[in-house]
Design an enzyme around this catalytic site. Structure first.
Site, PDB file in Angstrom:
ATOM      1  N   ASP A 158      -1.495  28.352  42.221  1.00  0.00           N
ATOM      2  CA  ASP A 158      -2.039  27.229  42.982  1.00  0.00           C
ATOM      3  C   ASP A 158      -3.526  27.498  43.178  1.00  0.00           C
ATOM      4  O   ASP A 158      -3.964  28.650  43.191  1.00  0.00           O
ATOM      5  CB  ASP A 158      -1.313  27.143  44.320  1.00  0.00           C
ATOM      6  CG  ASP A 158      -1.985  26.197  45.291  1.00  0.00           C
ATOM      7  OD1 ASP A 158      -2.143  25.005  44.951  1.00  0.00           O
ATOM      8  OD2 ASP A 158      -2.377  26.658  46.387  1.00  0.00           O
TER       9      ASP A 158
ATOM     10  N   THR B 108      -4.903  29.308  47.734  1.00  0.00           N
ATOM     11  CA  THR B 108      -4.354  30.488  47.072  1.00  0.00           C
ATOM     12  C   THR B 108      -5.453  31.274  46.369  1.00  0.00           C
ATOM     13  O   THR B 108      -5.689  32.439  46.672  1.00  0.00           O
ATOM     14  CB  THR B 108      -3.249  30.092  46.082  1.00  0.00           C
ATOM     15  OG1 THR B 108      -2.206  29.410  46.794  1.00  0.00           O
ATOM     16  CG2 THR B 108      -2.665  31.317  45.383  1.00  0.00           C
TER      17      THR B 108
ATOM     18  N   ARG C 203      -7.731  18.678  56.225  1.00  0.00           N
ATOM     19  CA  ARG C 203      -6.805  19.328  55.307  1.00  0.00           C
ATOM     20  C   ARG C 203      -5.367  18.904  55.587  1.00  0.00           C
ATOM     21  O   ARG C 203      -4.584  18.643  54.668  1.00  0.00           O
ATOM     22  CB  ARG C 203      -6.951  20.853  55.417  1.00  0.00           C
ATOM     23  CG  ARG C 203      -5.956  21.654  54.589  1.00  0.00           C
ATOM     24  CD  ARG C 203      -6.073  21.392  53.105  1.00  0.00           C
ATOM     25  NE  ARG C 203      -5.255  22.323  52.325  1.00  0.00           N
ATOM     26  CZ  ARG C 203      -4.915  22.159  51.068  1.00  0.00           C
ATOM     27  NH1 ARG C 203      -5.337  21.100  50.396  1.00  0.00           N
ATOM     28  NH2 ARG C 203      -4.173  23.050  50.436  1.00  0.00           N
TER      29      ARG C 203
ATOM     30  N   SER D  50      -2.481  22.558  39.932  1.00  0.00           N
ATOM     31  CA  SER D  50      -3.013  22.095  41.214  1.00  0.00           C
ATOM     32  C   SER D  50      -2.874  20.593  41.360  1.00  0.00           C
ATOM     33  O   SER D  50      -2.860  19.844  40.383  1.00  0.00           O
ATOM     34  CB  SER D  50      -4.494  22.481  41.315  1.00  0.00           C
ATOM     35  OG  SER D  50      -5.087  21.933  42.469  1.00  0.00           O
ATOM     36  N   ASN D  51      -2.816  20.161  42.627  1.00  0.00           N
ATOM     37  CA  ASN D  51      -2.885  18.738  42.942  1.00  0.00           C
ATOM     38  C   ASN D  51      -4.271  18.165  42.703  1.00  0.00           C
ATOM     39  O   ASN D  51      -4.446  16.946  42.704  1.00  0.00           O
ATOM     40  CB  ASN D  51      -2.504  18.506  44.408  1.00  0.00           C
ATOM     41  CG  ASN D  51      -1.008  18.558  44.645  1.00  0.00           C
ATOM     42  OD1 ASN D  51      -0.210  18.426  43.721  1.00  0.00           O
ATOM     43  ND2 ASN D  51      -0.616  18.740  45.896  1.00  0.00           N
TER      44      ASN D  51
ATOM     45  N   LYS E 171       2.509  17.932  43.713  1.00  0.00           N
ATOM     46  CA  LYS E 171       3.433  18.977  44.142  1.00  0.00           C
ATOM     47  C   LYS E 171       3.875  18.684  45.576  1.00  0.00           C
ATOM     48  O   LYS E 171       3.071  18.204  46.366  1.00  0.00           O
ATOM     49  CB  LYS E 171       2.741  20.352  44.081  1.00  0.00           C
ATOM     50  CG  LYS E 171       2.376  20.802  42.681  1.00  0.00           C
ATOM     51  CD  LYS E 171       1.851  22.245  42.672  1.00  0.00           C
ATOM     52  CE  LYS E 171       0.488  22.353  43.332  1.00  0.00           C
ATOM     53  NZ  LYS E 171      -0.050  23.753  43.281  1.00  0.00           N
TER      54      LYS E 171
ATOM     55  N   SER F 288       1.541  31.208  45.040  1.00  0.00           N
ATOM     56  CA  SER F 288       0.979  30.255  45.995  1.00  0.00           C
ATOM     57  C   SER F 288       1.017  30.847  47.394  1.00  0.00           C
ATOM     58  O   SER F 288       1.871  31.674  47.707  1.00  0.00           O
ATOM     59  CB  SER F 288       1.754  28.936  45.973  1.00  0.00           C
ATOM     60  OG  SER F 288       1.172  27.992  46.859  1.00  0.00           O
TER      61      SER F 288
ATOM     62  N   ASN G  59       0.929  28.473  49.887  1.00  0.00           N
ATOM     63  CA  ASN G  59       1.371  27.286  50.619  1.00  0.00           C
ATOM     64  C   ASN G  59       2.892  27.191  50.621  1.00  0.00           C
ATOM     65  O   ASN G  59       3.521  27.171  49.557  1.00  0.00           O
ATOM     66  CB  ASN G  59       0.780  26.026  49.985  1.00  0.00           C
ATOM     67  CG  ASN G  59      -0.726  25.970  50.136  1.00  0.00           C
ATOM     68  OD1 ASN G  59      -1.250  25.976  51.244  1.00  0.00           O
ATOM     69  ND2 ASN G  59      -1.443  25.923  49.017  1.00  0.00           N
TER      70      ASN G  59
ATOM     71  N   PHE H 275       5.006  24.743  51.178  1.00  0.00           N
ATOM     72  CA  PHE H 275       5.615  23.617  50.457  1.00  0.00           C
ATOM     73  C   PHE H 275       5.619  23.869  48.962  1.00  0.00           C
ATOM     74  O   PHE H 275       6.533  23.454  48.239  1.00  0.00           O
ATOM     75  CB  PHE H 275       4.886  22.307  50.787  1.00  0.00           C
ATOM     76  CG  PHE H 275       3.537  22.159  50.151  1.00  0.00           C
ATOM     77  CD1 PHE H 275       3.401  21.577  48.899  1.00  0.00           C
ATOM     78  CD2 PHE H 275       2.391  22.593  50.802  1.00  0.00           C
ATOM     79  CE1 PHE H 275       2.158  21.439  48.305  1.00  0.00           C
ATOM     80  CE2 PHE H 275       1.145  22.456  50.227  1.00  0.00           C
ATOM     81  CZ  PHE H 275       1.025  21.881  48.974  1.00  0.00           C
ATOM     82  N   ASP H 276       4.591  24.562  48.468  1.00  0.00           N
ATOM     83  CA  ASP H 276       4.453  24.849  47.044  1.00  0.00           C
ATOM     84  C   ASP H 276       5.424  25.943  46.622  1.00  0.00           C
ATOM     85  O   ASP H 276       6.026  25.873  45.539  1.00  0.00           O
ATOM     86  CB  ASP H 276       3.009  25.275  46.782  1.00  0.00           C
ATOM     87  CG  ASP H 276       2.560  25.069  45.353  1.00  0.00           C
ATOM     88  OD1 ASP H 276       3.270  24.379  44.592  1.00  0.00           O
ATOM     89  OD2 ASP H 276       1.477  25.579  45.007  1.00  0.00           O
TER      90      ASP H 276
END
EC number: 3.8.1.2
Length: 253
Positions: free
Chosen positions: A8, A12, A39, A114-115, A147, A171, A173, A175-176
């Protein structure tokens, strides 16, 4: 056997908190608040758009989230400020151990998933001097999802020509981590903040915006599968990968 390590980007490899310098310059005394709410809403809007089937690229989502955040303070963003913020997001500071970690993972395939929009990611990586550290920089824009949608993780297979069993996804995160595990990747979570350190911050009195961000974004999610591995920093990742893959990686410098 692991053939690719996929990272990520935001949070990250690159510190999203480093944008706080730019928000503080623009709005003295309110920069930290703007950074944290921005964010939070950025992530929420990406998930909401995915659920509603109303995709917009990540810079569009980022602008929407910033407008929301400034609106809570009764402020209206002007184009000059938005341009400054775009530059700030394209120049996020890489974590201190990121470059060394990437160097030590050669010759395994190294990639970003990545998003971020393609132009955002290319600028981000180039500005950090990390272009040559990656075999691929993959944006979810190709699938028009964000993601943790499974289609986003499928891009890794398509671009790198690997199976989920051959990928270690990295990652910080929650959620990731959950999304990547759900897809079938082995996952390493970068846990820069220990539970003990977070608990000390939370009981210390007034909860600062940054502490709230840590509470919301720097812990494992309870709904999702746990990661396969937890490392406290990127610098610990090459040793983990050596143990997993028996890989002949670049020597530590």
């Amino acid at each position: 056997m692991i053939k690719a390590v996929v990272f990520d980007a935001y949070g990250t490899l690159f510190d999203v908190q480093s944008v706080a310098d730019a928000t503080e310059r623009a709005y003295p005394g309110r920069g930290e608040y703007i950074t944290q709410v921005w964010r939070q809403k950025q992530l929420e809007y990406s998930w909401l758009r995915a659920l509603m089937g109303r995709y917009a690229d990540f810079w569009g989502v980022t602008r929407e989230a910033l407008a929301y955040t400034l609106g809570t303070l009764g402020l209206e963003p002007d184009e000059s400020f938005l341009a400054d913020m775009a530059q700030a997001y394209n120049r996020l500071t890489p974590y201190p151990d990121a470059a060394q970690c990437l160097a030590e993972l050669a010759p395994l395939k190294r990639a970003i998933l990545s998003n971020g929009a393609p132009d955002m990611l290319q600028a981000l990586v180039a500005n950090a001097g990390l272009t040559d550290s990656f075999d691929a920089v993959i944006s979810v824009d190709a699938k028009r999802v964000f993601k943790p949608h499974p289609d986003s993780y499928a891009l890794v297979e398509e671009v790198l020509g690997v199976t989920p069993a051959e990928v270690l996804f990295v990652s910080s995160n929650g959620f990731d981590v959950g999304g990547a595990k759900n897809f079938g990747f082995s996952v390493a979570r970068v846990a820069r903040l220990s539970q003990e350190a977070l608990a000390r911050e939370l009981v210390s009195g007034t909860i600062a915006p940054l502490t709230m961000f840590k509470a919301l974004r720097m812990r494992e999610e309870t709904y999702a599968e746990a990661p396969d591995f937890v490392v406290p920093a990127l610098g610990d990742l090459p040793r983990l990968v050596r143990g997993m893959a028996g890989a002949h990686l670049a020597p530590a410098v």
